[in-house]
Design a protein around this motif. Structure first.
Motif, PDB file in Angstrom:
ATOM      1  N   GLY A 127      11.060  -5.556 -64.040  1.00 50.03           N
ATOM      2  CA  GLY A 127      10.003  -6.548 -64.202  1.00 50.03           C
ATOM      3  C   GLY A 127      10.255  -7.828 -63.434  1.00 50.03           C
ATOM      4  N   LYS A 128       9.224  -8.634 -63.349  1.00 50.51           N
ATOM      5  CA  LYS A 128       9.311  -9.907 -62.632  1.00 50.51           C
ATOM      6  C   LYS A 128       9.868 -10.985 -63.542  1.00 50.51           C
ATOM      7  CE  LYS A 128       5.426  -8.947 -59.494  1.00 50.51           C
ATOM      8  NZ  LYS A 128       4.102  -9.403 -59.005  1.00 50.51           N
ATOM      9  N   THR A 129      10.483 -11.992 -62.932  1.00 47.92           N
ATOM     10  CA  THR A 129      11.014 -13.107 -63.705  1.00 47.92           C
ATOM     11  C   THR A 129      10.771 -14.417 -62.967  1.00 47.92           C
ATOM     12  OG1 THR A 129      13.011 -14.060 -64.719  1.00 47.92           O
ATOM     13  CG2 THR A 129      13.300 -12.858 -62.657  1.00 47.92           C
ATOM     14  N   VAL A 130      10.574 -15.482 -63.744  1.00 43.14           N
ATOM     15  CA  VAL A 130      10.386 -16.812 -63.153  1.00 43.14           C
ATOM     16  C   VAL A 130      11.704 -17.581 -63.194  1.00 43.14           C
ATOM     17  CG1 VAL A 130       7.968 -16.923 -63.807  1.00 43.14           C
ATOM     18  CG2 VAL A 130       9.704 -17.805 -65.377  1.00 43.14           C
ATOM     19  N   THR A 191      17.514  -4.761 -73.053  1.00 38.71           N
ATOM     20  CA  THR A 191      16.360  -4.113 -73.688  1.00 38.71           C
ATOM     21  C   THR A 191      15.071  -4.910 -73.535  1.00 38.71           C
ATOM     22  OG1 THR A 191      16.984  -5.148 -75.801  1.00 38.71           O
ATOM     23  CG2 THR A 191      17.790  -2.912 -75.392  1.00 38.71           C
ATOM     24  N   GLY A 192      15.154  -6.078 -72.924  1.00 42.95           N
ATOM     25  CA  GLY A 192      13.969  -6.893 -72.726  1.00 42.95           C
ATOM     26  C   GLY A 192      13.510  -7.627 -73.968  1.00 42.95           C
ATOM     27  N   ASN A 193      14.363  -7.689 -74.994  1.00 41.59           N
ATOM     28  CA  ASN A 193      14.001  -8.422 -76.213  1.00 41.59           C
ATOM     29  C   ASN A 193      13.999  -9.923 -75.991  1.00 41.59           C
ATOM     30  OD1 ASN A 193      13.570  -6.228 -77.987  1.00 41.59           O
ATOM     31  ND2 ASN A 193      15.777  -5.948 -78.209  1.00 41.59           N
ATOM     32  N   VAL A 194      14.710 -10.373 -74.968  1.00 42.66           N
ATOM     33  CA  VAL A 194      14.678 -11.783 -74.570  1.00 42.66           C
ATOM     34  C   VAL A 194      14.508 -11.819 -73.060  1.00 42.66           C
ATOM     35  CG1 VAL A 194      16.151 -12.539 -76.482  1.00 42.66           C
ATOM     36  CG2 VAL A 194      17.204 -11.925 -74.295  1.00 42.66           C
ATOM     37  N   GLN A 195      14.065 -12.951 -72.555  1.00 44.97           N
ATOM     38  CA  GLN A 195      13.823 -13.058 -71.113  1.00 44.97           C
ATOM     39  C   GLN A 195      15.066 -13.458 -70.321  1.00 44.97           C
ATOM     40  OE1 GLN A 195      10.606 -15.367 -72.737  1.00 44.97           O
ATOM     41  NE2 GLN A 195       9.405 -14.938 -70.887  1.00 44.97           N
TER      42      GLN A 195
END
Length: 264
Positions: A127-130, A191-195
């Motif tokens: 996924g993308k991230t800022v 797991t993507g539970n946090v960014q």
């Protein structure tokens, strides 16, 4: 009859001497080394490297069973302070180690600063991230960030220090998701539970599910030092001393280096 008895006695004597000589010629010890179990309480971030070291040590010392208790250094230190049966303590923070020295649980001569580490900001690989650096944690799109509980998890304390150093802690504190140890932080990010999460560089390197977004500058936090030491009331002090010395050997230090720890 007496001559026959003397002959039997002489033959028996020669048999015993021959048997003893045979044992000496094989180089076999008269008795095997006593089997012992050593309990090592070690910071969670050491687990992968220590698993390799455990296997190598077993090859050289088959009579020694190494039992590891991994967790947050603060929690492990409290267990030792309360009398838990531990033979060696390997911490991810000097203050937790120093407390055991102050309490008399570790003798200064039986402790050493063995490793160093770095602190990094990680994000999910998918996924993308800022998030590109620590300041980006202030962005409105970022609503969950994980760190270890600062009171018991050294990586969490270093993370808080770093965020305070760049003056963003107060703003992002409401977004913090606290974890019981650094490996749980890593899991939350994987797991993507946090960014984002803040972990040791060595933890980030073992995961193929996270990317390192930034590395904290050395002056952002207390130096990350891993001390190791023998517990004074160990029931197997001598065997613990041998393993303690092994951890400082070139063979063991090479393993730590391969897992990203700094050994010089």
């Amino acid at each position: 009859m007496k001559k026959q008895w003397k002959l039997v006695t002489v033959l028996l004597f020669l048999f015993v001497v021959s048997a003893c000589s045979g044992k000496e010629s094989t180089g076999q010890p008269s008795a095997e080394k006593e089997s012992v179990e050593l309990t090592i309480s070690a910071a969670a971030s050491l687990k992968d490297a220590m698993t390799v070291i455990q296997n190598k040590y077993k090859e050289e010392h088959p009579e020694v069973e190494l039992k590891f208790n991994y967790g947050a250094s603060g929690s492990l230190q409290q267990q030792v302070s309360q009398g838990a049966p531990v033979d060696l303590f390997f911490s991810a923070a000097e203050d937790k180690f120093d407390k055991l020295v102050e309490e008399g649980n570790i003798d200064e001569k039986d402790g050493t600063d063995l490793l160093r580490n770095e602190l990094v900001l990680v994000v999910p690989k998918e996924g993308k991230t800022v998030i590109k650096d620590f300041h980006d944690l202030q962005k409105e799109e970022v609503d969950q960030i994980s760190i270890g509980i600062p009171e018991s998890v050294p990586a969490g304390k270093y993370a808080q220090e770093s965020l305070e150093k760049i003056d963003v802690w107060k703003e992002i504190e409401p977004k913090i998701v606290y974890a019981k140890d650094v490996r749980q932080v890593l899991s939350y990010v994987e797991t993507g539970n946090v960014q984002a999460g803040i972990v040791y560089k060595t933890d980030a390197l073992i995961s193929d599910k996270v990317n390192i977004a930034a590395t904290a500058a050395a002056d952002m936090h207390t130096p990350i030092i891993y001390p190791a030491g023998i517990i004074k009331n160990s029931k197997h002090y001598e065997q613990a001393k041998v393993f303690y010395n092994y951890l400082q050997s070139d063979e063991a230090l090479k393993v730590f280096t391969e897992y990203g720890f700094i050994t010089d």
